[in-house]
Design an enzyme around this catalytic site. Sequence first.
Site, PDB file in Angstrom:
ATOM      1  N   ARG A 124       0.818  -1.224   0.000  1.00 18.76           N
ATOM      2  CA  ARG A 124       0.000   0.000   0.000  1.00 18.76           C
ATOM      3  C   ARG A 124       0.851   1.274   0.000  1.00 18.76           C
ATOM      4  O   ARG A 124       0.332   2.367  -0.146  1.00 18.76           O
ATOM      5  CB  ARG A 124      -0.933  -0.004   1.207  1.00 18.76           C
ATOM      6  CG  ARG A 124      -1.945  -1.145   1.155  1.00 18.76           C
ATOM      7  CD  ARG A 124      -2.901  -1.060   2.290  1.00 18.76           C
ATOM      8  NE  ARG A 124      -3.580   0.235   2.219  1.00 18.76           N
ATOM      9  CZ  ARG A 124      -4.757   0.480   2.719  1.00 18.76           C
ATOM     10  NH1 ARG A 124      -5.410  -0.462   3.341  1.00 18.76           N
ATOM     11  NH2 ARG A 124      -5.298   1.678   2.634  1.00 18.76           N
ATOM     12  N   CYS A 125       2.158   1.113   0.157  1.00 14.37           N
ATOM     13  CA  CYS A 125       3.083   2.252   0.251  1.00 14.37           C
ATOM     14  C   CYS A 125       3.746   2.495  -1.106  1.00 14.37           C
ATOM     15  O   CYS A 125       4.386   1.600  -1.665  1.00 14.37           O
ATOM     16  CB  CYS A 125       4.136   1.952   1.313  1.00 14.37           C
ATOM     17  SG  CYS A 125       5.490   3.146   1.373  1.00 14.37           S
ATOM     18  N   GLY A 126       3.617   3.716  -1.622  1.00 15.59           N
ATOM     19  CA  GLY A 126       4.209   4.064  -2.911  1.00 15.59           C
ATOM     20  C   GLY A 126       5.724   3.914  -2.926  1.00 15.59           C
ATOM     21  O   GLY A 126       6.296   3.422  -3.902  1.00 15.59           O
ATOM     22  N   ARG A 178       6.525   0.254  -3.118  1.00 17.63           N
ATOM     23  CA  ARG A 178       6.273  -0.270  -4.472  1.00 17.63           C
ATOM     24  C   ARG A 178       7.367   0.162  -5.438  1.00 17.63           C
ATOM     25  O   ARG A 178       7.813  -0.617  -6.282  1.00 17.63           O
ATOM     26  CB  ARG A 178       4.903   0.191  -4.982  1.00 17.63           C
ATOM     27  CG  ARG A 178       3.730  -0.484  -4.290  1.00 17.63           C
ATOM     28  CD  ARG A 178       2.414  -0.205  -4.997  1.00 17.63           C
ATOM     29  NE  ARG A 178       2.140   1.198  -5.242  1.00 17.63           N
ATOM     30  CZ  ARG A 178       1.499   2.008  -4.408  1.00 17.63           C
ATOM     31  NH1 ARG A 178       1.053   1.547  -3.241  1.00 17.63           N
ATOM     32  NH2 ARG A 178       1.286   3.267  -4.729  1.00 17.63           N
TER      33      ARG A 178
END
Length: 140
Positions: A11-13, A16
Amino acid sequence: MSDITIFHNPRCGTSRNVLALIRHAGLEPRIVEYMSAPPSRDEIRALAAAAGVPLRALLREKEAVFTELGLAAPVLSDDALLDAVQQHPVLLNRPIVVTPLGTALCRPSEAVLELLPVGPLPPFTKSDGEVVRDSGKRRG
């Protein structure tokens, strides 16, 4: 099994982007989705030691639960911080990457480049459109 591990929150940019950078290097890491499979207290201690930082440096201060639990108090022991992380895995900052070249909290995402045992890499475009250029500088 890969010799690269990423403690990842999908969920963390930033997390990712780090995973994408590792794959851009042609490497496939072992992915630990720590929100569903949190590392043990000993693993967290070992990650901090390997990164050469105090345990507190691996905490995510921006999380509401960090403030709610009063974790900024400097008098709190590592054991108290570990108790909080075990109860609230979101407090572990991400992504933490372990490679043969070292261990680091990779924020900003391009910090992972110095840990990758390859390179230099061609330019990489992060999800926000920012282009990352690899200087070829590596640890070790």
